[in-house]
Motif scaffolding. Structure first.
Motif, PDB file in Angstrom:
ATOM      1  N   THR A   1     -11.737   6.818   5.585  1.00  0.00           N
ATOM      2  CA  THR A   1     -10.688   7.650   6.198  1.00  0.00           C
ATOM      3  C   THR A   1      -9.740   6.905   7.129  1.00  0.00           C
TER       4      THR A   1
ATOM      5  N   HIS B   1      -7.454   4.827   6.956  1.00  0.00           N
ATOM      6  CA  HIS B   1      -6.045   4.625   6.610  1.00  0.00           C
ATOM      7  C   HIS B   1      -5.302   5.929   6.353  1.00  0.00           C
ATOM      8  N   TYR B   2      -5.942   7.057   6.635  1.00  0.00           N
ATOM      9  CA  TYR B   2      -5.238   8.350   6.520  1.00  0.00           C
ATOM     10  C   TYR B   2      -5.129   9.001   7.889  1.00  0.00           C
TER      11      TYR B   2
ATOM     12  N   TYR C   1      -5.736  -1.905  -3.759  1.00  0.00           N
ATOM     13  CA  TYR C   1      -6.356  -3.209  -3.993  1.00  0.00           C
ATOM     14  C   TYR C   1      -7.791  -3.179  -3.493  1.00  0.00           C
TER      15      TYR C   1
ATOM     16  N   PHE D   1       0.842  -1.195   0.000  1.00  0.00           N
ATOM     17  CA  PHE D   1       0.000   0.000   0.000  1.00  0.00           C
ATOM     18  C   PHE D   1       0.880   1.249   0.000  1.00  0.00           C
TER      19      PHE D   1
ATOM     20  N   GLU E   1      -6.922   6.531  -3.477  1.00  0.00           N
ATOM     21  CA  GLU E   1      -5.593   6.377  -2.869  1.00  0.00           C
ATOM     22  C   GLU E   1      -4.518   6.904  -3.825  1.00  0.00           C
TER      23      GLU E   1
ATOM     24  N   ARG F   1     -12.845   4.052  -2.580  1.00  0.00           N
ATOM     25  CA  ARG F   1     -11.738   4.034  -1.632  1.00  0.00           C
ATOM     26  C   ARG F   1     -10.415   3.756  -2.359  1.00  0.00           C
TER      27      ARG F   1
END
Lengths: 283, 230, 388
Positions: free
Chosen positions: B102, B104-105, B84, B78, B150, B146
């Protein structure tokens, strides 16, 4: 009236302490699927932290950081050496963590011998509450447990780390796909779980006996609570503690302690039989 | 200028001792979409999981931006720039739609999604809702959104159109094409040939875990349909 | 480590252990008299094992320095009596028939004693050392521990008189020792004109005594007779004090030893009384010498001496005395001469009567985590259980 208030306070006290004892096991089992048979040993390590701190002539509160440091170190080692290789192999984890439990127990026995260790009381004496004199430390303990649970619940629901843990529990693969280091997060969860067990040991130490084998009792009580309450939710943990603690308190008061203990066993068996997932189940 | 983003050479793998896909080779260049199609159960999803890092390789090479990533764990891919969107368990059901977008940020704002929300306004309407309450098609849109948002060089999409309404499928294709023009690469598994024809530069046909046909021809529908129906 | 290496290593370790226990080397020495000393090495009672193990070695040295038993030096083999009765019995059988033990001394609970009786069947001398409920008189068995008639009756009578006690609450673990002790206690209470306001027996697993404490408070009991064991006693007494009961209510126990008192803690020990034939700080010359030697041998950090280790020491002395008197280790001969055997030990002068001991009983009160003896009841009769 006085009898009733005492009974009520006892009920609140026992439910709160049971929830505190089972918290770490509930976390580690509910979130990681690891049945940590060494759970009680972390409670024991917490209790010995108090003994060591008092032996060194320091204030009781120092035991909290000491216990957390010890539990983090032991928990980290245990996860790294043993547990991480066995995720999603529940029976293997059970055996392996039982081995670790024996190791910790024997280690403590070698250092401190089997003798009972006396921990000084914190806040000795009683407080008058609703016309009943009740041990002051118990009241403080109940308040602390409530604060701890609220804090933990808020952290789990609101913080980023809590969010990531919830995501990982739900879908470990998807979590990894969005860049979450699930191996690290699992270790963190495990360490937090065993540290709460250590904290439970610190807080309970002034009330209970302290010797290397107390862990087994705490593991047993935690089992009963998880059987009734189900796994993986805080609500379940609280309900399980109240059902177990309440049944024991009521039956013991009306009849005797043997009947109280029998009723706890009976309830656990009934739950295993009729509702093997507990009252609250969500996964 | 065609830069290779992903290069897969002689890749084989599956679950433990069970080999599902054998000897696959393909390359994704920037600004290109490579598609993989085939009947159910021929190993398309296994191939995606091998490339994404969900499954370990048995043999072969996977190079990403010139470096081998065979030993790189999934979560680090990632960070290297690989997105993915898997085929199953595509969203976190217990979390809100907003948390899904959100978590993963570091920041919790939704600025990066403003363009995508123009295309898929339903997601914006349902931000506060638990993702588990969405329909299957809406979940696919959420997962697609999503992954697209990214900041990655390569997007892996596994069956993105499954259960999605046809007008939204067209919108998805438009989004992919505009992203391609900005230089991103796509590796897409799907069975909707109309959708694939609108986005694909190279298509591979998989059967029993092996590559049986490959073409750079943009009008592959007739050929693929004949081969699948045999 | 490879599997094969592991097996090799463990076999080597096993061989070494076997050798170091004396099976190989001692065969070359003079024929020693092997005495099996059965103490809890595992399980909940293992807490009481270490100090008993130490005093058994002290007793053996003392006996050997005086020429041994019947002219043979003795060698002690320890066996685990902390196992479930059936397994403990297997261990004893192995030590008797396999390793050649010719006499046994045991410090363990009554259930294990029953299992040993079934194994030994009076064919090998067996000294049972801890305090127990009384009532037994098996062939070849010598009981050197206190019975309730010795420890409970006089101390309760004296305390009731001194402190003007009327209401008694009885609490113990749920097995025969507490129940049988309380039968005798209740008889004493009715003789005193007192009243039993509560009687409770706890499963061993219980670690919360709140409901009992509420009942003790509610009934206004002025004495609690405690026959809880080990950890249960510690937890009960700590909670008892935290409810502020220790100022008003007298606690008496016959198994509150130095160890248990350490666990209870100084702040929780007010008005605790304990009755036994030995305490670590009994101030007789013999007891002081014994404690001094123990400290010299095992260091100041050694496991504390208590009534259980005191009587275990006596167990070996009893074996020596009776066997010498009989001139044999035959249980028939020993049984016939046991009556009236007398010796001095750290517990004072002991005299065998109906296979039990007439003993001095001490009543001690807790000062912090130490005991202070407040009253000595001399020459207490154990009761006669050999009539039938």
């Amino acid at each position: 009236m006085e009898v009733f208030v005492t009974f009520l306070l006892n009920l609140i006290y026992i439910s709160a302490t049971l929830a505190l004892i089972a918290l770490g096991l509930a976390m580690v089992f509910g979130l990681l699927g690891v049945m940590n048979m060494a759970h009680g040993e972390f409670v024991m390590l917490g209790a010995y932290s108090v003994y060591v701190v008092q032996l060194a002539g320091q204030h009781f509160l120092w035991a909290i950081p000491v216990a957390i440091v010890i539990c983090v170190m032991v928990g980290w080692l245990m996860e790294w050496l043993v547990v991480r290789h066995l995720y999603s192999r529940p029976f293997d984890t059970l055996l392996a963590t039982w081995g670790v439990a024996i190791l910790i127990r024997k280690g403590v026995e070698v250092i401190f011998t089997r003798d009972y260790k006396s921990v000084n009381q914190v806040m000795p004496g009683t407080i008058d509450l609703l016309g009943v004199s009740y041990p002051a430390y118990r009241l403080l303990l109940v308040a602390l447990i409530i604060v701890l649970f609220v804090a933990l619940f808020t952290w789990y629901q609101k913080s980023k780390a809590g969010l990531k843990i919830r995501a990982m529990v739900q879908g470990p693969e998807l979590a990894a796909a969005v860049g979450i280091d699930t191996a690290r997060l699992s270790r963190l969860t495990f360490i937090i779980g065993v540290s709460t067990a250590g904290l439970a040991g610190v807080l309970l130490a002034p009330l209970v006996r302290v010797e290397p084998y107390i862990g087994l009792d705490y593991l047993m009580s935690s089992f009963f609570i998880l059987i009734v309450g189900g796994l993986g939710t805080l609500e379940g943990l609280l309900i399980g503690s109240t059902v177990i603690g309440g049944t024991d308190a009521i039956v013991s008061t009306v009849f005797d302690k043997t009947a109280g203990y029998m009723s706890v066993l009976l309830i656990s068996i009934l739950f295993l039989w009729l509702r093997p997932d507990g009252i609250f189940y969500r996964r | 200028m065609d830069r290779t983003i992903l290069e897969v050479q002689n890749l084989s793998g599956g679950y433990g001792d069970l080999i599902i896909v054998r000897n696959i080779s393909l390359s994704v260049y920037n600004g290109n979409t490579v598609s993989i199609t085939g009947r159910n159960g021929v190993g398309k999803t296994t191939l995606m999981r091998l490339i994404s890092g969900s499954l370990p390789l048995t043999s072969g090479k996977v190079n990403f931006l010139g470096n081998s990533i065979a030993e790189v764990p999934e979560h680090k891919r990632f960070n290297l720039g690989m997105s993915y969107a898997p085929q199953e368990r595509i969203v976190f059901d217990n979390l809100s739609v907003k948390d899904n977008l959100t978590l993963h940020y570091l920041e919790t704002d939704l600025d990066r999604y403003s363009n995508l929300f123009e295309n898929f306004p339903r997601l914006r309407e349902r931000l506060g809702q638990r993702a588990g309450t969405l329909s299957g098609g809406e979940k696919k849109l959420l997962s697609f959104t999503r992954a697209i948002a990214e900041p990655s060089n390569l997007v892996l999409l596994d069956e993105p159109t499954e259960g999605v309404q046809s007008d939204n499928i067209e919108l998805m294709a438009q989004v992919i094409c505009s992203q391609k023009s900005q230089g991103r690469g796509f590796l897409v598994v799907d069975q909707n040939l109309t959708f694939l024809e609108s986005i694909t530069d190279t298509i591979h046909l998989l059967d029993h875990g092996e590559q049986v046909y490959k073409t750079d021809n943009k009008r592959f529908r007739g050929e693929i349909e004949t081969r699948i129906s045999i | 480590m490879k599997r094969r290496d592991f097996i090799k290593t463990s076999m080597a370790a096993a061989a070494f252990t076997a050798a170091s226990q004396g099976n190989i080397f001692s065969a070359m020495a003079a024929p020693k008299l092997k005495v099996g000393v059965m103490i809890p090495l595992s399980g909940p009672a293992a807490l009481f094992g270490p100090s008993t193990k130490n005093v058994a070695q002290m007793a053996a040295e003392k006996i050997n320095s005086g020429g041994g038993i019947l002219g043979r030096k003795i060698e002690i083999l320890f066996g685990d009596a902390g196992l479930p009765p059936a397994e403990a019995a297997q261990t004893a059988l192995r030590m008797w028939r396999g390793q050649g033990c010719e006499a046994f001394v045991g410090m363990h609970n009554s259930a294990v004693r029953g299992a040993y009786n079934n194994v030994f069947k009076g064919q090998v001398p067996y000294v049972y050392t801890p305090n127990y409920e009384g009532g037994e008189c098996a062939n070849g068995v010598y009981y050197v521990g206190e019975t309730p008639a010795q420890s409970v009756v006089p101390t309760m009578k004296w305390l009731a008189g001194e402190k003007k006690l009327k209401k008694f609450y009885l609490i113990g673990n749920d097995y025969n020792w507490p129940r049988d002790t309380n039968v005798i206690a209740k008889k004493t209470i009715s003789e005193l004109g007192g009243k039993v306001v509560g009687e409770e027996y706890m499963p061993f697993t219980v670690d919360n005594f709140d409901s009992s404490l509420a009942k003790i408070k509610e009934t206004g009991a002025d004495m609690v007779l405690i026959t809880l064991v080990g950890g249960a006693s510690v937890t009960f007494n700590r909670a008892f004090a935290s409810f502020g009961l220790s100022d008003k209510v007298i606690r008496l126990g016959t198994l509150i030893d130095e160890n248990t008192l350490l666990g209870i803690g100084a702040e929780n020990s007010k008005n605790i009384y304990s009755a036994a034939s030995y305490f670590a700080n009994v101030q007789t010359n013999e007891a002081k010498a014994f404690a001094k030697e123990y400290a010299k041998k095992f260091g100041s950090k050694a496991p504390v001496l208590n009534a259980l280790s005191g009587s275990a020491y006596d167990g070996l002395i009893a074996l020596d005395t009776i066997a010498e008197r009989a001139g044999s280790l035959s249980t028939k001969k020993m049984d016939s001469v046991a009556e009236g055997s007398e010796w001095d030990s750290p517990r004072g002068r002991a005299k065998m009567s109906n296979r039990h001991l007439t003993l001095d009983i001490y009543l001690a009160t807790a000062i912090g985590t130490n005991f202070k003896i407040v009253k000595t009841f001399s020459r207490q009769d154990p009761g006669n259980f050999c009539k039938a």
